[in-house]
Enzyme design. Structure first.
Site, PDB file in Angstrom:
ATOM      1  N   CYS A  23      21.946  64.049-105.528  1.00  0.00           N
ATOM      2  CA  CYS A  23      21.705  63.602-106.769  1.00  0.00           C
ATOM      3  C   CYS A  23      20.285  63.450-107.251  1.00  0.00           C
ATOM      4  O   CYS A  23      19.685  63.068-106.324  1.00  0.00           O
ATOM      5  CB  CYS A  23      22.472  62.247-106.923  1.00  0.00           C
ATOM      6  SG  CYS A  23      24.105  62.401-106.609  1.00  0.00           S
ATOM      7  N   CYS A  26      18.619  60.300-106.949  1.00  0.00           N
ATOM      8  CA  CYS A  26      18.678  59.555-105.736  1.00  0.00           C
ATOM      9  C   CYS A  26      17.959  60.015-104.698  1.00  0.00           C
ATOM     10  O   CYS A  26      17.265  59.304-103.882  1.00  0.00           O
ATOM     11  CB  CYS A  26      20.382  59.448-105.403  1.00  0.00           C
ATOM     12  SG  CYS A  26      20.540  58.717-103.941  1.00  0.00           S
ATOM     13  N   ARG A  62      31.643  46.420 -97.606  1.00  0.00           N
ATOM     14  CA  ARG A  62      31.669  47.737 -98.196  1.00  0.00           C
ATOM     15  C   ARG A  62      30.766  48.706 -97.369  1.00  0.00           C
ATOM     16  O   ARG A  62      29.521  48.436 -97.138  1.00  0.00           O
ATOM     17  CB  ARG A  62      31.071  47.604 -99.537  1.00  0.00           C
ATOM     18  CG  ARG A  62      30.853  48.896-100.176  1.00  0.00           C
ATOM     19  CD  ARG A  62      30.601  48.947-101.857  1.00  0.00           C
ATOM     20  NE  ARG A  62      31.523  48.237-102.619  1.00  0.00           N
ATOM     21  CZ  ARG A  62      33.002  48.594-103.019  1.00  0.00           C
ATOM     22  NH1 ARG A  62      33.053  50.069-102.563  1.00  0.00           N
ATOM     23  NH2 ARG A  62      33.696  48.187-103.469  1.00  0.00           N
ATOM     24  N   ARG A 258      22.848  43.313 -97.405  1.00  0.00           N
ATOM     25  CA  ARG A 258      23.088  44.601 -96.996  1.00  0.00           C
ATOM     26  C   ARG A 258      22.362  45.010 -95.776  1.00  0.00           C
ATOM     27  O   ARG A 258      21.463  44.423 -95.431  1.00  0.00           O
ATOM     28  CB  ARG A 258      22.609  45.842 -98.119  1.00  0.00           C
ATOM     29  CG  ARG A 258      21.010  45.883 -98.676  1.00  0.00           C
ATOM     30  CD  ARG A 258      21.285  46.557 -99.722  1.00  0.00           C
ATOM     31  NE  ARG A 258      21.774  45.787-100.958  1.00  0.00           N
ATOM     32  CZ  ARG A 258      22.754  46.643-101.755  1.00  0.00           C
ATOM     33  NH1 ARG A 258      22.790  47.991-101.497  1.00  0.00           N
ATOM     34  NH2 ARG A 258      23.098  46.083-102.584  1.00  0.00           N
ATOM     35  N   ASP A 497      12.108  78.454-112.691  1.00  0.00           N
ATOM     36  CA  ASP A 497      11.976  77.428-111.902  1.00  0.00           C
ATOM     37  C   ASP A 497      12.952  77.573-110.493  1.00  0.00           C
ATOM     38  O   ASP A 497      12.608  77.393-109.471  1.00  0.00           O
ATOM     39  CB  ASP A 497      12.381  76.157-112.422  1.00  0.00           C
ATOM     40  CG  ASP A 497      12.322  74.907-111.662  1.00  0.00           C
ATOM     41  OD1 ASP A 497      11.311  74.756-110.917  1.00  0.00           O
ATOM     42  OD2 ASP A 497      13.211  74.141-111.616  1.00  0.00           O
TER      43      ASP A 497
END
Ligand SMILES: Nc1nc2c(ncn2[C@@H]2O[C@H](COP(=O)(O)OP(=O)(O)OP(=O)(O)O)[C@@H](O)[C@H]2O)c(=O)[nH]1
Ligand SMILES: C[S@@+](CC[C@H](N)C(=O)[O-])C[C@H]1O[C@@H](n2cnc3c(N)ncnc32)[C@H](O)[C@@H]1O
Ligand code: SF4
Ligand code: SF4
Length: 527
Positions: A23, A26, A62, A258, A497
């Protein structure tokens, strides 16, 4: 419990740093530098730590990442977590690519809740943002999760201006017949992702758009520690929510901790302090010592994150890379621009002060002689032509461009073997985006409502070329030739590109208006 009385009963564990997607907001295309396997937590270490946290009051775990569902032992990890007494919820956040395949086994192992990330409902845009194929697999995963009784299935949609904010209403419609909770997420800054607040679409803005279409939208009650504000269109099966990490943070009720894949405890998503539980575990720390170390870290947790402008400059783990502009225009002045991003720490190009930018001041651009310019007023300031007095008419424009690729790159494009992805599909989307952004790119161009934009790319075997054709149509007081030309240019530049890793010997030529209709000066057609 931290020093602000927040009770932490929710632990997020990253199972891996790896991902099968890339992504743009990210991860960089080449991936992130991976921690050697020996430094990552083993399944056994994950369970040992989880057991400790559950014993101390954690009720929800999670699994996240990276992409948690590419870890080969993920089903086994869920199965072992399921055995922990006191743990009420085992959840996963996934990009959905492997979900349909793994879900029956994950469910059997004890998985209770699923969040699936999906930022667009348009397959070609999906490939553009995640730089990989797989849209249909994600959709299959979403349907499978609803079929297997996960209600609601949460769909995470990071909303970014200029990319998918025009799909917000389509995502609302997605909740009509499916038990989904589509969660619109404000785009967040991470080290290296070239965050820019203009790219972030705020909760308020999204809500306004949705309320215009669905004035009867109902607010739903939610838990105090929830990150989401939830709403529902009456009679829709599903609901929508907003995760407002930036415009209205929810740090006051934060209940999260976390653990990173390499075993560091992070008490805040946006904090940069980390303590290695792995090292303590491996050096034989006792349970009591580990609890003390965790307690001390939680005790140091800050009240809230540092605010959207500050966190965008803090060192933190990367999420990475989406290029954006250096200067933000200050609407109150023609020449002043406020620097919000890439010039921090440097002397900005064109800035009169010639001083190093701290990121908070306005920069004054060096003014230029404007006497001979046509789009200027009496004082020499740039101005747009006033088209308010012109009559409305239907206007169309068609433009074209040709990209000469050479034999090798042409062959790879034709066979869809270019590493960056499907060149023709991505360039087509770039062209359409280009048309929509014309007024922001060409300084004195009007912003025009475009009723239709079409960009097509075809292959010319004889010239080893990609031939681009763009057409735009509007109903208004000024024409759309700049929109059609911008679409063709952007599509051509995108072809360049995507192919530049194969060759630099690429020529963009024949960028031109092919035809135009409507307006006072009559029609034009190139023969
Ligand atoms: N500020 C902040 N935002 C977070 C944190 N964790 C998740 N988020 C936001 O929530 C989004 C979705 O994350 P998910 O992995 O689905 O987790 P979640 O929202 O906690 O999921 P639920 O447990 O279903 O509420 C992320 O993209 C972030 O925007 C956190 O610890 N702090
Ligand atoms: C980092 S991912 C990890 C799990 C999994 N790979 C996935 O994509 O669902 C967790 C969530 O964070 C979201 N996310 C990643 N970068 C973000 C950013 N800069 N701003 C807001 N959300 C982001 C993703 O869209 C996803 O919903
Ligand atoms: S958001 Fe998730 S799917 Fe996308 S690159 Fe990051 S970890 Fe992978
Ligand atoms: S930014 Fe930090 S304190 Fe705020 S909600 Fe996220 S993890 Fe909690």
């Amino acid at each position: 419990m931290d020093s602000f009385g927040r009770h932490h009963n929710y632990l997020r564990i990253s199972l891996t740093e790896k991902c099968n997607l890339r992504c743009q907001y990210c991860m960089p295309e080449e991936g992130v530098q991976l921690t050697p396997k020996s430094e990552l937590l083993t399944a056994q270490e994950i369970i040992t730590l989880a057991r400790l946290f559950v014993k101390e009051g954690v009720e929800k775990i999670r699994l996240t990442g990276g992409e948690p569902l590419i870890r080969p032992d993920v089903v086994d990890i869920v199965g072992q977590l399921y055995k922990l007494e006191g743990l009420k919820t085992i959840a996963v956040t996934t990009n959905g690519i492997n979900l349909a395949r793994l879900l029956p086994r994950l469910k059997e192992a004890g998985l209770n809740a699923i969040n699936i990330s999906l930022d667009t409902l348009v397959p070609a845009k999906f490939e553009f943002i995640v730089r990989r194929k797989g849209f249909h697999k994600v959709m299959e995963g979403i349907h499978k999760a609803t079929e297997l009784g996960y209600h609601p299935v949460k769909v995470n949609c990071v909303v970014m201006r200029g990319f998918n904010e025009d799909e917000v209403l389509d995502f609302v419609d997605f909740t009509k017949d499916l038990p989904l909770d589509v969660r619109f997420i404000e785009y967040m800054p991470f080290d290296g992702n070239k965050w820019n607040f203009k790219k972030m679409v705020s909760y308020k803005e999204m809500l306004d758009t949705i309320k215009q279409r669905w004035p009867e939208l109902e607010r739903l009650p939610c838990e105090s520690s929830s990150t989401a504000k939830s709403y529902k269109v009456p009679h829709f099966q599903g609901q929508i929510s907003f995760i407002t990490s930036m415009s209205e943070h929810f740090c006051g009720s934060c209940n999260r901790l976390r653990i990173t894949a390499d075993g560091n405890l992070k008490v805040c998503l946006f904090g940069n302090s980390e303590v290695s539980l792995r090292d303590h575990l491996r050096s034989g720390a006792s349970e009591e010592e580990l609890i003390q170390i965790i307690g001390a870290a939680v005790g140091r947790k800050k009240k809230q994150h540092a605010g959207m402008f500050n966190i965008s400059r803090m060192k933190n783990r990367p999420m990475v890379l989406i290029g954006y502009c250096v200067f933000q225009k200050d609407p109150s002045s023609t020449f002043d621009t406020k620097c919000l991003d890439a010039s921090v720490g440097q002397v900005p190009v064109d800035c009169q002060s010639k001083e190093v930018c701290s990121g908070s001041e306005f920069h004054t651009k060096v003014p230029r002689a404007s006497d001979n310019l046509t789009h200027t007023d009496e004082e020499g300031r740039a101005t747009m032509v006033d088209v308010g007095g012109k009559p409305d008419s239907r206007r169309t424009a068609v433009a074209g461009a040709v990209v000469l690729l050479g034999e090798k790159a042409f062959r790879m494009v034709r066979q869809n073997q270019v590493k960056k992805g499907d060149v023709l599909a991505v360039a087509q989307i770039a062209g359409i985006q280009g048309a929509k952004l014309t007024s922001q790119l060409i300084p004195l161009c009007h912003n025009i409502p475009l009723y239709h934009v079409e960009v097509s790319l075809s292959l010319d075997e004889a010239r080893h070329a990609v031939v681009i054709r763009s057409s735009c149509h509007t109903w208004g007081r000024t024409g759309v030739e700049m929109e059609a030309l911008t679409a063709a240019s952007l599509a051509a530049l995108t072809v360049y590109d995507m192919c530049k890793a194969v060759t630099h010997d690429i020529v963009i030529q024949e960028l031109k208006l092919l035809s135009k209709t409507g307006g006072q000066r009559g029609d034009f057609s190139r023969v």
